[in-house]
Write a protein that holds these residues in place. Sequence first.
Motif, PDB file in Angstrom:
ATOM      1  N   ASP A 298     -24.511  90.084  -5.328  1.00  0.00           N
ATOM      2  CA  ASP A 298     -25.470  90.736  -4.436  1.00  0.00           C
ATOM      3  C   ASP A 298     -25.517  92.230  -4.769  1.00  0.00           C
ATOM      4  OD1 ASP A 298     -26.886  91.886  -2.275  1.00  0.00           O
ATOM      5  OD2 ASP A 298     -26.264  90.252  -0.942  1.00  0.00           O
ATOM      6  N   ARG A 300     -26.845  94.576  -3.323  1.00  0.00           N
ATOM      7  CA  ARG A 300     -26.685  95.462  -2.162  1.00  0.00           C
ATOM      8  C   ARG A 300     -25.227  95.840  -1.956  1.00  0.00           C
ATOM      9  NH1 ARG A 300     -30.007  91.654   1.917  1.00  0.00           N
ATOM     10  NH2 ARG A 300     -28.637  90.196   0.812  1.00  0.00           N
ATOM     11  N   LYS A 354     -25.384 100.340   5.943  1.00  0.00           N
ATOM     12  CA  LYS A 354     -26.607  99.576   6.219  1.00  0.00           C
ATOM     13  C   LYS A 354     -26.795  98.470   5.187  1.00  0.00           C
ATOM     14  CE  LYS A 354     -31.600 100.112   6.872  1.00  0.00           C
ATOM     15  NZ  LYS A 354     -32.748 101.056   6.824  1.00  0.00           N
ATOM     16  N   LEU A 355     -26.565  98.783   3.929  1.00  0.00           N
ATOM     17  CA  LEU A 355     -26.700  97.780   2.873  1.00  0.00           C
ATOM     18  C   LEU A 355     -25.708  96.637   3.058  1.00  0.00           C
ATOM     19  CD1 LEU A 355     -27.216 100.075  -0.246  1.00  0.00           C
ATOM     20  CD2 LEU A 355     -28.831  98.367   0.602  1.00  0.00           C
ATOM     21  N   GLU A 358     -26.977  94.404   5.795  1.00  0.00           N
ATOM     22  CA  GLU A 358     -28.105  93.594   5.324  1.00  0.00           C
ATOM     23  C   GLU A 358     -27.632  92.443   4.436  1.00  0.00           C
ATOM     24  OE1 GLU A 358     -30.643  96.312   3.327  1.00  0.00           O
ATOM     25  OE2 GLU A 358     -31.391  97.253   5.173  1.00  0.00           O
TER      26      GLU A 358
END
Length: 519
Positions: A298, A300, A354-355, A358
């Motif tokens: 991922d 992110r 925040k990432l 998410e």
Amino acid sequence: MLRRSALAAAGIAAAATLAPLCAADAQNTTIRLRMKTDIRSTDPGTNRDGPTDGVVQHMVEGLVAFREDTSVGPLLAERYDVSDDGKTYTFTLRPSVRFHNGAPLTADDVVWSWRRYLDAATQWRCRPEFTGGLVKVESIAKKDDRTVVFTFDRPSALIPATMARVDCGGSGIVHRDSVGPDGKWRDPIGTGPFKMGEWRRGQHVELVRFDQYASRDEARDGYTGGKTAAVDRIRFVVIPDAAAAKAALMSGASDIDPDIEPEDFAELKARPGLKFESATTMSMATVIFQTRDKVMQDVRIRRALALAIDTAEITDAVTAGTAKPNNSVIPISSPYYTKVQAGGYTRDLAAARKLLAEAGYGGQPIKLLANKRFKSSFDVAVLVQAAAQQVGLKIDIEVLDWATQLDRYTKGDFQIQSFPYSARLDPALSYEMVTGPKATQPRKVWDNPEVEAILRQSMQIADHDKRQVLFDTLHRRQIEELPLIMIYNEVQIAAMRTALNGYKAWPTGQPRLWGVTLN
């Protein structure tokens, strides 16, 4: 107090190990150079790492080699000519070159060496580049005793540079007696200024001057140019502990440490009898990701880690202010490093958190591999771990011995590694270290066919401006896709006794002891 005593004892032990050489020096001139770790083999470009390459390049030579300015020039070749279509390279060998066993260098030796490299059983590091990755070798043929003709399936501007790659062993030409009747590697019978002496594993590698060495006429220039073995022997002494290495240098038990720890520079500089030589290298200190891992796939999560760390802060702490931060695979000292490459990551803890949210990251531990043979690699791991904690990323450091970490890297068996890449002297080769299909080359961390296509274009053209456009694109994709976090290019500082003369640091970061004297 216990740590200080242990370090002192280590220094005494190192000095005791090296002390017997002093008596030998009365009759034979021997340069004693400290290595952080033992070599892995003596077979050029096979079972290798940076220290291995540095030793082997004193014994073997290829048709071409890198110059000081990172261009490529002839070495065993007197010259080479390229056909109009760029597919045929004709190498004319220098006369009077001999192998360490006294045999003359001929075109047959070049053909034999290259066929061995291209045999899958040899496990040559750079075989993929010459079997379809960069180009495919269609034939290698002897035209006469001094002429060899290589035919490739397509043109590439990087054929000479790839032949010269240090991690390829410089594509060194060796005599066939380097291999036993059973096909197994023995010792390198090369053409270099020094020949194999003694290898005591875990202790030292000793090379002996080759009295029949045929030097080029030019001045020393990178790995090519004139070479003179000005001493009888070189002894590469394995001293993993930095404190022990420092003690050996200060006591005169070693003559040169080509890569001192940055934090020791101020102390050593104040010591009489020592001098220094430094250069910004093209080596890379990185954190690499296994993008097939179920967590690290991922982007992110990878981006969150990049935003959690302060690259400049880590660089300054690890290198004691000697290096500059660099988020680009293209080295700072490269002519292709521009304001585009200067763009990278800016620390942003809120954006990192925040990432992670998410991505649904649930606090599962991520294992980061490191080693203590290369102190900077471990220090980077510790600082990255601390930065990750601030945004909720749980990173556990697993410390391995260097050989094990390198094997895990080669197999692609990791989540994250704090990993040092040795120098590549062309930007395309820097990207080639990290880019490629994982199915066939598990060590590659950036598996993207579009990126590979752009990289191939950069390898096929020589025009600087056109290549710059491609490298700018690769850099932007690197920052976006994050197969690795590039942190800095090392500034290598060599400390040596004032009696040692002629040593010069250069962008590869590798030691060169030809043309070096010891008074």
